[in-house]
Scaffold this motif. Structure first.
Motif, PDB file in Angstrom:
ATOM      1  N   VAL A 269     -34.131  89.342  70.367  1.00 21.92           N
ATOM      2  CA  VAL A 269     -34.188  88.409  69.251  1.00 21.92           C
ATOM      3  C   VAL A 269     -32.926  87.571  69.329  1.00 21.92           C
ATOM      4  CG1 VAL A 269     -34.172  88.131  66.742  1.00 21.92           C
ATOM      5  CG2 VAL A 269     -35.548  89.945  67.783  1.00 21.92           C
TER       6      VAL A 269
ATOM      7  N   LEU B 132     -41.760  86.258  63.747  1.00 25.34           N
ATOM      8  CA  LEU B 132     -40.840  85.334  64.401  1.00 25.34           C
ATOM      9  C   LEU B 132     -41.554  84.452  65.406  1.00 25.34           C
ATOM     10  CD1 LEU B 132     -37.937  87.829  65.203  1.00 25.34           C
ATOM     11  CD2 LEU B 132     -38.016  86.173  63.345  1.00 25.34           C
TER      12      LEU B 132
ATOM     13  N   HIS C  41     -35.647  78.312  62.186  1.00 26.00           N
ATOM     14  CA  HIS C  41     -36.267  79.545  61.699  1.00 26.00           C
ATOM     15  C   HIS C  41     -35.288  80.693  61.491  1.00 26.00           C
ATOM     16  CE1 HIS C  41     -40.359  78.044  62.179  1.00 26.00           C
ATOM     17  NE2 HIS C  41     -39.941  77.455  63.276  1.00 26.00           N
TER      18      HIS C  41
END
Length: 117
Positions: free
Chosen positions: A49, A13, A35
């Motif tokens: 996240v 990531l 993304h």
């Protein structure tokens, strides 16, 4: 969280520090949109996240059990078990020596069957 797992997450990531998040939420939002998720770090360690709602919903759907499939597996197992009452009664009626002999026979490696040439 293990260092290996943290590194695997960091490799997958894009990363944004908490300071960058506060200073540039719009930029972070664009990165998430591009993304699907962004790793947010705190003191150079993975902390959160941030992901799109679409990606979150996909993860939720993937985590939910497929009750239809589970029901089908149960029904198939139940069908295989039906009609086995006589064999089960025979097994319980066997003397201990016969049970031992059957167990030894089942545990023996089977010789491969040779095909005629």
């Amino acid at each position: 969280m293990s260092a290996v797992l943290e590194q695997a997450i960091a490799d997958q990531l894009p990363s944004v520090s908490a300071t960058q998040l506060v200073a540039g939420i719009q930029k972070v939002g664009r990165t998430v949109a591009a993304h699907g998720a962004v790793l947010i770090t705190k003191h150079d360690q993975p902390a959160f996240v941030l992901m799109s709602v679409e990606r979150y919903r996909e993860m939720q759907r993937a985590a939910e059990p497929d009750l239809g499939a589970l029901g089908g597996e149960f029904d198939a197992m139940l069908a295989r078990m039906q009609g086995q009452e006589e064999a089960l009664a025979d097994a319980f009626a066997m003397p201990p020596e016969a049970v031992g002999a059957a167990a030894v026979k089942a545990a023996r490696p089977r010789k491969p069957v040779r095909k005629a040439a």
